[in-house]
Write a protein that holds these residues in place. Sequence first.
Motif, PDB file in Angstrom:
ATOM      1  N   CYS A 187      10.709  -2.854   9.847  1.00  0.00           N
ATOM      2  CA  CYS A 187       9.320  -3.285   9.649  1.00  0.00           C
ATOM      3  C   CYS A 187       9.111  -3.816   8.232  1.00  0.00           C
ATOM      4  O   CYS A 187       9.638  -3.272   7.266  1.00  0.00           O
ATOM      5  CB  CYS A 187       8.366  -2.110   9.878  1.00  0.00           C
ATOM      6  SG  CYS A 187       8.598  -1.275  11.472  1.00  0.00           S
ATOM      7  N   GLU A 188       8.317  -4.865   8.130  1.00  0.00           N
ATOM      8  CA  GLU A 188       7.956  -5.416   6.832  1.00  0.00           C
ATOM      9  C   GLU A 188       6.456  -5.678   6.815  1.00  0.00           C
ATOM     10  O   GLU A 188       5.957  -6.556   7.516  1.00  0.00           O
ATOM     11  CB  GLU A 188       8.712  -6.705   6.541  1.00  0.00           C
ATOM     12  CG  GLU A 188       8.430  -7.264   5.155  1.00  0.00           C
ATOM     13  CD  GLU A 188       9.293  -8.463   4.809  1.00  0.00           C
ATOM     14  OE1 GLU A 188       9.079  -9.045   3.733  1.00  0.00           O
ATOM     15  OE2 GLU A 188      10.174  -8.812   5.607  1.00  0.00           O
ATOM     16  N   ASP A 189       5.744  -4.869   6.059  1.00  0.00           N
ATOM     17  CA  ASP A 189       4.275  -4.947   5.993  1.00  0.00           C
ATOM     18  C   ASP A 189       3.668  -4.962   7.391  1.00  0.00           C
ATOM     19  O   ASP A 189       2.734  -5.720   7.675  1.00  0.00           O
ATOM     20  CB  ASP A 189       3.825  -6.190   5.212  1.00  0.00           C
ATOM     21  CG  ASP A 189       4.095  -6.069   3.720  1.00  0.00           C
ATOM     22  OD1 ASP A 189       4.061  -4.925   3.212  1.00  0.00           O
ATOM     23  OD2 ASP A 189       4.344  -7.089   3.075  1.00  0.00           O
ATOM     24  N   LYS A 190       4.181  -4.107   8.239  1.00  0.00           N
ATOM     25  CA  LYS A 190       3.684  -4.020   9.621  1.00  0.00           C
ATOM     26  C   LYS A 190       2.389  -3.207   9.656  1.00  0.00           C
ATOM     27  O   LYS A 190       2.310  -2.131   9.065  1.00  0.00           O
ATOM     28  CB  LYS A 190       4.727  -3.366  10.520  1.00  0.00           C
ATOM     29  CG  LYS A 190       4.273  -3.215  11.977  1.00  0.00           C
ATOM     30  CD  LYS A 190       5.344  -2.554  12.829  1.00  0.00           C
ATOM     31  CE  LYS A 190       4.867  -2.395  14.275  1.00  0.00           C
ATOM     32  NZ  LYS A 190       5.901  -1.734  15.114  1.00  0.00           N
ATOM     33  N   THR A 202      -0.315  -0.059   6.465  1.00  0.00           N
ATOM     34  CA  THR A 202       0.779  -1.017   6.599  1.00  0.00           C
ATOM     35  C   THR A 202       2.070  -0.340   6.156  1.00  0.00           C
ATOM     36  O   THR A 202       2.073   0.504   5.254  1.00  0.00           O
ATOM     37  CB  THR A 202       0.532  -2.284   5.770  1.00  0.00           C
ATOM     38  OG1 THR A 202       0.283  -1.917   4.405  1.00  0.00           O
ATOM     39  CG2 THR A 202      -0.665  -3.051   6.294  1.00  0.00           C
ATOM     40  N   TYR A 203       3.172  -0.736   6.787  1.00  0.00           N
ATOM     41  CA  TYR A 203       4.427  -0.013   6.594  1.00  0.00           C
ATOM     42  C   TYR A 203       5.594  -0.978   6.438  1.00  0.00           C
ATOM     43  O   TYR A 203       5.718  -1.955   7.173  1.00  0.00           O
ATOM     44  CB  TYR A 203       4.678   0.910   7.794  1.00  0.00           C
ATOM     45  CG  TYR A 203       6.034   1.577   7.788  1.00  0.00           C
ATOM     46  CD1 TYR A 203       6.421   2.403   6.735  1.00  0.00           C
ATOM     47  CD2 TYR A 203       6.936   1.381   8.831  1.00  0.00           C
ATOM     48  CE1 TYR A 203       7.664   3.008   6.718  1.00  0.00           C
ATOM     49  CE2 TYR A 203       8.180   1.998   8.836  1.00  0.00           C
ATOM     50  CZ  TYR A 203       8.541   2.808   7.771  1.00  0.00           C
ATOM     51  OH  TYR A 203       9.770   3.404   7.752  1.00  0.00           O
ATOM     52  N   THR A 204       6.443  -0.671   5.471  1.00  0.00           N
ATOM     53  CA  THR A 204       7.719  -1.360   5.289  1.00  0.00           C
ATOM     54  C   THR A 204       8.823  -0.316   5.325  1.00  0.00           C
ATOM     55  O   THR A 204       8.772   0.678   4.592  1.00  0.00           O
ATOM     56  CB  THR A 204       7.751  -2.120   3.949  1.00  0.00           C
ATOM     57  OG1 THR A 204       6.750  -3.145   3.961  1.00  0.00           O
ATOM     58  CG2 THR A 204       9.110  -2.760   3.727  1.00  0.00           C
ATOM     59  N   GLY A 205       9.806  -0.544   6.195  1.00  0.00           N
ATOM     60  CA  GLY A 205      10.903   0.404   6.340  1.00  0.00           C
ATOM     61  C   GLY A 205      11.435   0.384   7.765  1.00  0.00           C
ATOM     62  O   GLY A 205      11.005  -0.425   8.594  1.00  0.00           O
ATOM     63  N   THR A 266      10.842   4.561   3.043  1.00  0.00           N
ATOM     64  CA  THR A 266       9.514   4.228   3.554  1.00  0.00           C
ATOM     65  C   THR A 266       8.612   3.729   2.434  1.00  0.00           C
ATOM     66  O   THR A 266       8.709   4.186   1.291  1.00  0.00           O
ATOM     67  CB  THR A 266       8.854   5.454   4.211  1.00  0.00           C
ATOM     68  OG1 THR A 266       8.868   6.552   3.285  1.00  0.00           O
ATOM     69  CG2 THR A 266       9.594   5.863   5.468  1.00  0.00           C
ATOM     70  N   CYS A 267       7.716   2.815   2.779  1.00  0.00           N
ATOM     71  CA  CYS A 267       6.746   2.303   1.819  1.00  0.00           C
ATOM     72  C   CYS A 267       5.443   2.030   2.567  1.00  0.00           C
ATOM     73  O   CYS A 267       5.361   1.108   3.381  1.00  0.00           O
ATOM     74  CB  CYS A 267       7.263   1.030   1.162  1.00  0.00           C
ATOM     75  SG  CYS A 267       6.138   0.349  -0.078  1.00  0.00           S
ATOM     76  N   ASN A 280       2.474   1.783  -2.050  1.00  0.00           N
ATOM     77  CA  ASN A 280       3.883   2.131  -2.265  1.00  0.00           C
ATOM     78  C   ASN A 280       4.141   3.628  -2.117  1.00  0.00           C
ATOM     79  O   ASN A 280       4.928   4.211  -2.878  1.00  0.00           O
ATOM     80  CB  ASN A 280       4.349   1.647  -3.642  1.00  0.00           C
ATOM     81  CG  ASN A 280       4.140   0.162  -3.831  1.00  0.00           C
ATOM     82  OD1 ASN A 280       4.321  -0.624  -2.909  1.00  0.00           O
ATOM     83  ND2 ASN A 280       3.731  -0.239  -5.023  1.00  0.00           N
ATOM     84  N   SER A 282       5.838   6.696  -0.497  1.00  0.00           N
ATOM     85  CA  SER A 282       7.058   7.010   0.248  1.00  0.00           C
ATOM     86  C   SER A 282       6.987   8.453   0.738  1.00  0.00           C
ATOM     87  O   SER A 282       6.515   9.337   0.025  1.00  0.00           O
ATOM     88  CB  SER A 282       8.293   6.827  -0.640  1.00  0.00           C
ATOM     89  OG  SER A 282       9.471   7.184   0.061  1.00  0.00           O
TER      90      SER A 282
END
Length: 397
Positions: A187-190, A202-205, A266-267, A280, A282
């Motif tokens: 996921c990227e900025d999902k 929103t989630y990146t990871g 995770t971000c 940001n 985690s």
Amino acid sequence: MADLQNAAQALIKELVQQGLTPAEAAEQVAKSAYASATALPGMQSVQAIAAAVAAVDTDVIDFDSPTPQAAEQSVKAPASKAAKTKKRTVADHLDQALVEQKQPELAGLPTKGGKKPARTVVDDIADAVQDRKDSAKMVATVAEMQQLEMSLFQVAPWDDDLRAIPNDWGRSAVFTTRNKRTKRDACEDKLIYHYNREIEITYTGIELRADDDELVWQQILEYAKHSPIGNNVEFTLYQLCTDLGWHINEFYYKRALSCLKRLKATCFTIKSPRHSTLKNLSLLGDFDIVKVGKKRAVCNAQLDPYIVVLFANDHYSKVMWSKYRTLSPTARRMFDYFVTHAAPYPLKLETFRLICGSESTRPKKWAEQSRDACKELEVVGLVQKTWVERGFIHCLR
């Protein structure tokens, strides 16, 4: 922006010299800036006005007094101010935790409530100013909590036979129930689904799942709850697998290690009315695995100190660990939602599917899966009764 800030600060200083308090002066400047927005190019930005006013070290600005109606309206005469109490924020709650740590005799004193005024466009400026001030206050408060070596348990206590989950996690698709044979998404900025539309996550990871990642994270919270916020905590992979009810073998050791790696990568960005924007975040900070003996791998891990914000204002729920950890992923996600409500309203099957992050496209099959999860919760005794009827999931806690 610099010119706007300089102009705002100069006018505030002038008004203070005329007898206004810094907060009253900042209020008048913000209102005048807003009233002049249609006449002065570059002043239309709410964020620009907010940044200029928030740059001044003042108390919270009260926007409840009458708003200027024209650009030429004088700012020299202070407007009458209605009595108003600021909404209690997460930063305030953490600040109160500090007060109780320093002065225990003040704990439990009643706090005042306030009636929310009718919303106007100028409230956008007030909100933006307050968000900036709350962000700064939250950073300072968390830093002071770390300096005082306060623990998560002092903000959100739970017994050793229980585990804790933030309510926002229980009502969202942070942990999914997708088939374990399906490859996890990167996921990227999902945008993560949340039951409350006012909250944006929103989630990146790498995709996190209820089957393992959720359990591992809750168990690490248990290990870390009495340690100073942001400090390292040690545990063995043997201890982790045992506490999760997993078998003690190489397969589950690797599974636990994979969960730790995903949690570290995770971000999250979380926008919520409860607190200023968290960026940001985690779920797990840095960690290291040290080999001790042939089969003893020690994990030295650290939680992100801002995890405490997810639990502040009693915005978390407790689960009976011995029963909760045995649930199937779908039943666990169903209970996550139920446990965050004292008296859960009927939940649409489609809404529950979104909370689970399920890709099921057959309504009948999803209804059957939900019925199985209902039966599972009843059998283990986590709810009194739960059932599916006419497209809704009902529950009696």
